[in-house]
Design a protein around this motif. Sequence first.
Motif, PDB file in Angstrom:
ATOM      1  N   THR A  84     -35.084 -10.761 -29.009  1.00  0.00           N
ATOM      2  CA  THR A  84     -34.511 -11.777 -29.902  1.00  0.00           C
ATOM      3  C   THR A  84     -33.277 -12.421 -29.274  1.00  0.00           C
ATOM      4  O   THR A  84     -33.161 -13.647 -29.234  1.00  0.00           O
ATOM      5  CB  THR A  84     -34.144 -11.147 -31.264  1.00  0.00           C
ATOM      6  OG1 THR A  84     -35.339 -10.608 -31.845  1.00  0.00           O
ATOM      7  CG2 THR A  84     -33.536 -12.164 -32.209  1.00  0.00           C
ATOM      8  N   LYS A  85     -32.367 -11.613 -28.783  1.00  0.00           N
ATOM      9  CA  LYS A  85     -31.134 -12.124 -28.173  1.00  0.00           C
ATOM     10  C   LYS A  85     -31.456 -12.934 -26.909  1.00  0.00           C
ATOM     11  O   LYS A  85     -30.858 -13.997 -26.677  1.00  0.00           O
ATOM     12  CB  LYS A  85     -30.206 -10.948 -27.848  1.00  0.00           C
ATOM     13  CG  LYS A  85     -28.882 -11.336 -27.279  1.00  0.00           C
ATOM     14  CD  LYS A  85     -27.933 -11.749 -28.369  1.00  0.00           C
ATOM     15  CE  LYS A  85     -26.534 -11.937 -27.798  1.00  0.00           C
ATOM     16  NZ  LYS A  85     -25.741 -12.832 -28.626  1.00  0.00           N
ATOM     17  N   ARG A  98     -34.214 -14.675 -26.162  1.00  0.00           N
ATOM     18  CA  ARG A  98     -34.789 -15.986 -26.477  1.00  0.00           C
ATOM     19  C   ARG A  98     -33.797 -16.879 -27.231  1.00  0.00           C
ATOM     20  O   ARG A  98     -33.906 -18.095 -27.158  1.00  0.00           O
ATOM     21  CB  ARG A  98     -36.113 -15.841 -27.216  1.00  0.00           C
ATOM     22  CG  ARG A  98     -37.278 -15.571 -26.259  1.00  0.00           C
ATOM     23  CD  ARG A  98     -37.236 -16.551 -25.121  1.00  0.00           C
ATOM     24  NE  ARG A  98     -38.404 -16.515 -24.257  1.00  0.00           N
ATOM     25  CZ  ARG A  98     -38.448 -17.143 -23.090  1.00  0.00           C
ATOM     26  NH1 ARG A  98     -37.420 -17.823 -22.648  1.00  0.00           N
ATOM     27  NH2 ARG A  98     -39.523 -17.087 -22.343  1.00  0.00           N
ATOM     28  N   GLU A  99     -32.822 -16.291 -27.917  1.00  0.00           N
ATOM     29  CA  GLU A  99     -31.745 -17.100 -28.514  1.00  0.00           C
ATOM     30  C   GLU A  99     -30.896 -17.732 -27.411  1.00  0.00           C
ATOM     31  O   GLU A  99     -30.536 -18.902 -27.487  1.00  0.00           O
ATOM     32  CB  GLU A  99     -30.837 -16.237 -29.400  1.00  0.00           C
ATOM     33  CG  GLU A  99     -31.421 -15.894 -30.736  1.00  0.00           C
ATOM     34  CD  GLU A  99     -30.546 -14.924 -31.526  1.00  0.00           C
ATOM     35  OE1 GLU A  99     -29.439 -14.531 -31.047  1.00  0.00           O
ATOM     36  OE2 GLU A  99     -30.968 -14.522 -32.620  1.00  0.00           O
ATOM     37  N   GLU A 100     -30.565 -16.932 -26.406  1.00  0.00           N
ATOM     38  CA  GLU A 100     -29.683 -17.391 -25.327  1.00  0.00           C
ATOM     39  C   GLU A 100     -30.412 -18.196 -24.246  1.00  0.00           C
ATOM     40  O   GLU A 100     -29.815 -19.065 -23.622  1.00  0.00           O
ATOM     41  CB  GLU A 100     -28.989 -16.191 -24.666  1.00  0.00           C
ATOM     42  CG  GLU A 100     -28.106 -15.403 -25.597  1.00  0.00           C
ATOM     43  CD  GLU A 100     -26.899 -16.193 -26.074  1.00  0.00           C
ATOM     44  OE1 GLU A 100     -26.335 -16.975 -25.293  1.00  0.00           O
ATOM     45  OE2 GLU A 100     -26.522 -16.024 -27.258  1.00  0.00           O
ATOM     46  N   PRO A 125     -33.826 -19.899 -24.435  1.00  0.00           N
ATOM     47  CA  PRO A 125     -35.094 -20.276 -25.077  1.00  0.00           C
ATOM     48  C   PRO A 125     -36.075 -20.971 -24.144  1.00  0.00           C
ATOM     49  O   PRO A 125     -37.281 -20.865 -24.344  1.00  0.00           O
ATOM     50  CB  PRO A 125     -34.652 -21.220 -26.205  1.00  0.00           C
ATOM     51  CG  PRO A 125     -33.334 -21.746 -25.767  1.00  0.00           C
ATOM     52  CD  PRO A 125     -32.696 -20.640 -24.980  1.00  0.00           C
TER      53      PRO A 125
END
Length: 163
Positions: A64-65, A67-69, A71
């Motif tokens: 999650t982190k 793909r947040e940072e 993408p």
Amino acid sequence: MTKQLRSRGGNMDPGHALASLGVEGAAAAAHALSLPAEAYGNDLISSVDPKFLKLTKADDLIYTKFREEFPDLNIQILDPELLKSTEAKEKWRPFCNHFEGIVEDFNYGTLLRLDCQKDYTEENTIFATRIQFFAIEIARNREGYNDVVHGAGAETKQRQNQS
């Protein structure tokens, strides 16, 4: 060595671990450890469907982190500049430091494949931090990029079983 393991948070006595393997198990372990890394290739992801492979206890958080940072990072074929340039290091540093205390040895160095459809070779590897390796390989597993390696491993096993 026991002192090293304990000082790094482990409590496993290596002498006890080897003794628990028995003579045959210890001999097999010694043989396995004597083989070059190239002998293993992508054995794990070629044996297990990558979508079900769990690399750490924090896989969901890491993915999650990541793909947040990052993408839009192309994880199929990595551009070394997006990992190693001065600008890239500035972007990766906060991501990596986020996992201090969450992922053991998060900042240790490890080898990472540049092209996930190819094996570990001198031309296809880059030195990365452990958390970068986990983030990229977890994403490759979840997004289907390691399916090629898994499929090739399954085909090889099938051919071996037929002969």
